[in-house]
Design a protein around this motif. Structure first.
Motif, PDB file in Angstrom:
ATOM      1  N   ARG A 151       0.821  -1.209   0.000  1.00 16.22           N
ATOM      2  CA  ARG A 151       0.000   0.000   0.000  1.00 16.22           C
ATOM      3  C   ARG A 151       0.856   1.260   0.000  1.00 16.22           C
ATOM      4  O   ARG A 151       0.661   2.167  -0.806  1.00 16.22           O
ATOM      5  CB  ARG A 151      -0.925  -0.006   1.213  1.00 16.22           C
ATOM      6  N   SER A 152       1.816   1.326   0.905  1.00 22.88           N
ATOM      7  CA  SER A 152       2.660   2.522   1.005  1.00 22.88           C
ATOM      8  C   SER A 152       3.876   2.448   0.087  1.00 22.88           C
ATOM      9  O   SER A 152       4.477   3.471  -0.248  1.00 22.88           O
ATOM     10  CB  SER A 152       3.139   2.716   2.442  1.00 22.88           C
ATOM     11  N   GLY A 153       4.249   1.221  -0.318  1.00 26.49           N
ATOM     12  CA  GLY A 153       5.434   1.033  -1.145  1.00 26.49           C
ATOM     13  C   GLY A 153       6.711   0.919  -0.343  1.00 26.49           C
ATOM     14  O   GLY A 153       7.789   0.706  -0.913  1.00 26.49           O
ATOM     15  N   TRP A 154       6.645   1.029   1.000  1.00 29.88           N
ATOM     16  CA  TRP A 154       7.843   1.021   1.826  1.00 29.88           C
ATOM     17  C   TRP A 154       8.475  -0.378   1.850  1.00 29.88           C
ATOM     18  O   TRP A 154       7.789  -1.382   2.015  1.00 29.88           O
ATOM     19  CB  TRP A 154       7.513   1.451   3.250  1.00 29.88           C
ATOM     20  N   PHE A 155       9.803  -0.393   1.664  1.00 31.43           N
ATOM     21  CA  PHE A 155      10.545  -1.649   1.620  1.00 31.43           C
ATOM     22  C   PHE A 155      11.715  -1.579   2.600  1.00 31.43           C
ATOM     23  O   PHE A 155      12.332  -0.524   2.781  1.00 31.43           O
ATOM     24  CB  PHE A 155      11.079  -1.865   0.192  1.00 31.43           C
ATOM     25  N   SER A 156      12.023  -2.722   3.263  1.00 37.79           N
ATOM     26  CA  SER A 156      13.186  -2.772   4.147  1.00 37.79           C
ATOM     27  C   SER A 156      13.751  -4.186   4.151  1.00 37.79           C
ATOM     28  O   SER A 156      13.029  -5.169   3.940  1.00 37.79           O
ATOM     29  CB  SER A 156      12.821  -2.342   5.573  1.00 37.79           C
TER      30      SER A 156
END
Length: 332
Positions: A151-156
């Motif tokens: 949804r947010s596109g945040w990757f870690s």
């Protein structure tokens, strides 16, 4: 240079057994691929069986300097006859390295996130620093704890060296960023106020647009011909269909001036528009002199420009009468 000290201590027995040796040549600079330094990396022309490992080499992409005093000590302890031996000499041992840049990690991320599929995506890494590794490592790093919020596109994730160097800062580190699907859309080349009629120079095609699209985006330049924007836009913003409107500058039956243009020639003839049209839109017009119908591009509300290479077609007998009636009906 701990290996230099160790090599001096460990070579005493070898030096005692060394007989007359042919002269070796100092390598003033050498590049190694492995993680160890050999005697042959420093001296060329060694006797058979004389070569041996001295100790660990520099980190990938790094280098160490060996002074003349150290070179003399190594040569003496290992029984090396060194041509032009001098305390003022020196040599450099460099370690070949391969740089892992953003494109490398982008491919690695995609490999570790099969749910991304094969479609176009945009990966933006945060606080990224290239990593230098050995050239002989096929898979120098691995990703662990890979997480992605669609949804947010945040990757870690956490990156680990396959072969740790002992440097805690580079042996493992966090890799973070944003991942979004991309689209092929037109974007504005400059900021424009509301009411501007768009031209081809106002837009360009972005093959990998990753911004937010509130509604249908336009991807074909032919779809914007003669359209104006209903609100102000900024450079780089996507061309959205709901922001476009056709402003009619010419109506069916309007008297127009038809201009035939070619290099070195310009001819103007009176005519009438056969349909409503916006600026720069293609429109059919009747040549009142010849009774032929031609297609041209709207210049403004009363001028049509036609290329001489266009092919006119005959009009039916009732065309002029219908256009004249349409013109009268449009009068206030």
């Amino acid at each position: 240079m701990r290996w230099l000290i160790l090599s001096l201590c460990g070579a005493l027995c070898f030096a005692a057994s060394a007989g007359n040796a042919r002269a070796a040549t100092l390598r003033h600079a050498t590049t190694i691929a492995s993680d160890t330094v050999r005697l042959s990396d420093i001296f060329a022309g060694l006797e058979p069986g004389q070569d041996r490992i001295l100790g660990p080499g520099p980190a990938p992409g790094g280098a160490i300097e060996v002074s003349g005093q150290q070179l003399i000590a190594i040569a003496d302890q290992y029984g090396i006859e060194w041509e032009d031996q001098s305390a003022s000499a020196s040599m450099t041992i460099m370690r070949a390295g391969r740089i892992l840049d953003e494109s490398y990690f982008n491919a690695l991320i995609r490999k570790n996130l099969p749910e991304l599929g094969d479609g176009p995506i945009s990966i933006t890494l945060r606080d990224f620093h290239p990593l230098t590794v050995s050239t002989d490592e096929a898979d120098p790093v691995v990703l662990s704890d890979v997480k992605w919020d669609q949804r947010s596109g945040w990757f870690s994730s956490t990156v680990y060296r396959a072969h740790p160097t002992g440097d805690l800062a580079s042996d493992s580190f966090m890799l973070t960023g944003l991942i979004h699907a991309t689209q092929r859309v037109l974007v504005y080349t400059r900021s424009l106020p509301a009411g501007t009629v768009i031209s081809a120079s106002d837009v360009r095609l972005d093959e990998s647009y990753s911004g937010h699209l509130p509604s249908k985006a336009v991807s074909n330049e032919s779809e914007i011909e003669g359209l104006s924007i209903s609100r102000g836009v900024v450079s780089g913003a996507a061309v959205i269909a709901q922001d476009l409107q056709r402003t009619m500058v010419m109506h069916k039956g309007d008297p127009v001036l038809i201009t035939f243009a070619s290099p070195g020639l310009r001819l103007s003839i009176a005519g009438r528009a056969m349909e409503d049209a916006g600026a720069r839109q293609q429109v059919r017009v009747l040549n009142e002199s010849s009774g032929m119908i031609v297609s041209g591009r709207v210049v403004d509300g009363s001028n049509i420009e036609v290329e001489l290479s266009s092919h006119p077609v005959p009009s039916d007998p009732n065309t002029a009468r219908r256009l004249a009636m349409s013109s009268r009906n449009n009068l206030p």
